[in-house]
Design a protein around this motif. Structure first.
Motif, PDB file in Angstrom:
ATOM      1  N   VAL A   6       8.576  37.613  -6.974  1.00 39.64           N
ATOM      2  CA  VAL A   6       7.468  37.387  -7.893  1.00 39.64           C
ATOM      3  C   VAL A   6       7.590  38.471  -8.959  1.00 39.64           C
ATOM      4  O   VAL A   6       7.620  39.659  -8.652  1.00 39.64           O
ATOM      5  N   LYS A   7       7.719  38.052 -10.213  1.00 35.23           N
ATOM      6  CA  LYS A   7       8.033  38.944 -11.321  1.00 35.23           C
ATOM      7  C   LYS A   7       6.861  39.052 -12.283  1.00 35.23           C
ATOM      8  O   LYS A   7       6.228  38.062 -12.618  1.00 35.23           O
ATOM      9  N   ARG A   8       6.600  40.272 -12.728  1.00 33.17           N
ATOM     10  CA  ARG A   8       5.562  40.488 -13.738  1.00 33.17           C
ATOM     11  C   ARG A   8       6.122  40.122 -15.099  1.00 33.17           C
ATOM     12  O   ARG A   8       7.274  40.409 -15.410  1.00 33.17           O
ATOM     13  N   ALA A   9       5.298  39.515 -15.938  1.00 32.56           N
ATOM     14  CA  ALA A   9       5.715  39.151 -17.295  1.00 32.56           C
ATOM     15  C   ALA A   9       6.184  40.390 -18.042  1.00 32.56           C
ATOM     16  O   ALA A   9       5.485  41.413 -18.063  1.00 32.56           O
ATOM     17  N   GLY A  13       2.811  41.628 -19.454  1.00 35.15           N
ATOM     18  CA  GLY A  13       2.492  42.410 -18.269  1.00 35.15           C
ATOM     19  C   GLY A  13       1.254  41.938 -17.535  1.00 35.15           C
ATOM     20  O   GLY A  13       0.801  42.566 -16.587  1.00 35.15           O
ATOM     21  N   ASP A  14       0.696  40.811 -17.985  1.00 34.19           N
ATOM     22  CA  ASP A  14      -0.568  40.338 -17.423  1.00 34.19           C
ATOM     23  C   ASP A  14      -0.421  39.471 -16.181  1.00 34.19           C
ATOM     24  O   ASP A  14      -1.264  39.502 -15.312  1.00 34.19           O
ATOM     25  N   ASN A  15       0.629  38.680 -16.127  1.00 40.35           N
ATOM     26  CA  ASN A  15       0.709  37.726 -15.019  1.00 40.35           C
ATOM     27  C   ASN A  15       1.971  37.926 -14.186  1.00 40.35           C
ATOM     28  O   ASN A  15       2.944  38.527 -14.616  1.00 40.35           O
ATOM     29  N   TRP A  16       1.911  37.437 -12.965  1.00 44.78           N
ATOM     30  CA  TRP A  16       3.026  37.496 -12.022  1.00 44.78           C
ATOM     31  C   TRP A  16       3.410  36.068 -11.676  1.00 44.78           C
ATOM     32  O   TRP A  16       2.539  35.263 -11.335  1.00 44.78           O
ATOM     33  N   LYS A  17       4.698  35.746 -11.767  1.00 42.51           N
ATOM     34  CA  LYS A  17       5.165  34.386 -11.473  1.00 42.51           C
ATOM     35  C   LYS A  17       6.409  34.450 -10.599  1.00 42.51           C
ATOM     36  O   LYS A  17       7.233  35.350 -10.753  1.00 42.51           O
ATOM     37  N   PRO A  18       6.555  33.470  -9.705  1.00 37.87           N
ATOM     38  CA  PRO A  18       7.783  33.425  -8.906  1.00 37.87           C
ATOM     39  C   PRO A  18       8.976  33.070  -9.791  1.00 37.87           C
ATOM     40  O   PRO A  18       8.880  32.180 -10.635  1.00 37.87           O
ATOM     41  N   ARG A  19      10.057  33.784  -9.610  1.00 37.21           N
ATOM     42  CA  ARG A  19      11.285  33.534 -10.356  1.00 37.21           C
ATOM     43  C   ARG A  19      12.471  33.623  -9.402  1.00 37.21           C
ATOM     44  O   ARG A  19      12.450  34.388  -8.437  1.00 37.21           O
ATOM     45  N   VAL A  68      11.672  46.764 -18.594  1.00 39.84           N
ATOM     46  CA  VAL A  68      11.342  47.102 -17.213  1.00 39.84           C
ATOM     47  C   VAL A  68      11.045  45.822 -16.445  1.00 39.84           C
ATOM     48  O   VAL A  68      10.355  44.929 -16.952  1.00 39.84           O
ATOM     49  N   LEU A  69      11.561  45.751 -15.228  1.00 37.95           N
ATOM     50  CA  LEU A  69      11.271  44.635 -14.331  1.00 37.95           C
ATOM     51  C   LEU A  69      10.379  45.149 -13.217  1.00 37.95           C
ATOM     52  O   LEU A  69      10.749  46.078 -12.492  1.00 37.95           O
ATOM     53  N   ASP A  70       9.190  44.574 -13.096  1.00 37.40           N
ATOM     54  CA  ASP A  70       8.320  44.806 -11.946  1.00 37.40           C
ATOM     55  C   ASP A  70       8.428  43.566 -11.080  1.00 37.40           C
ATOM     56  O   ASP A  70       8.189  42.448 -11.572  1.00 37.40           O
ATOM     57  N   ALA A  71       8.780  43.745  -9.817  1.00 34.67           N
ATOM     58  CA  ALA A  71       8.986  42.595  -8.942  1.00 34.67           C
ATOM     59  C   ALA A  71       8.352  42.843  -7.585  1.00 34.67           C
ATOM     60  O   ALA A  71       8.256  43.980  -7.118  1.00 34.67           O
TER      61      ALA A  71
END
Length: 91
Positions: A6-9, A13-19, A68-71
């Protein structure tokens, strides 16, 4: 290595989506779905990148010179495997 996180935009930076992510050599690509043909984005890994583990909510951060990748992983084992693979690609 490949799998779902699940990755943060990146921009908002507002939403998290499965990728679906694919790590191949020093390139980390992410896709909207496993069957997607074209990547939604790419992170180029080099010696000036770093990976930081954040045990809270099974998250980690990949810091590159450009973005930056937030996962978030589904388990501690999955998170550890991604962190090890990313650190291996950076070295």
């Amino acid at each position: 290595m490949r799998g779902f996180l699940v990755k943060r935009a990146v921009h908002s930076g507002d939403n998290w989506k499965p990728r679906f992510l694919v790590l191949q050599g020093t390139s980390l690509e992410y896709f909207e779905a496993e069957q997607s043909v074209s990547a939604k984005g790419i992170f180029q890994l080099s010696a000036d990148c770093s990976v930081h583990e954040c045990r809270r909510q099974l998250t980690f951060k990949l810091v590159t010179p450009h973005k930056v990748l937030d996962a978030r992983a589904s388990s501690a084992e999955d998170m550890d495997a991604w962190i090890m693979a990313l650190r291996g690609a950076i070295e």
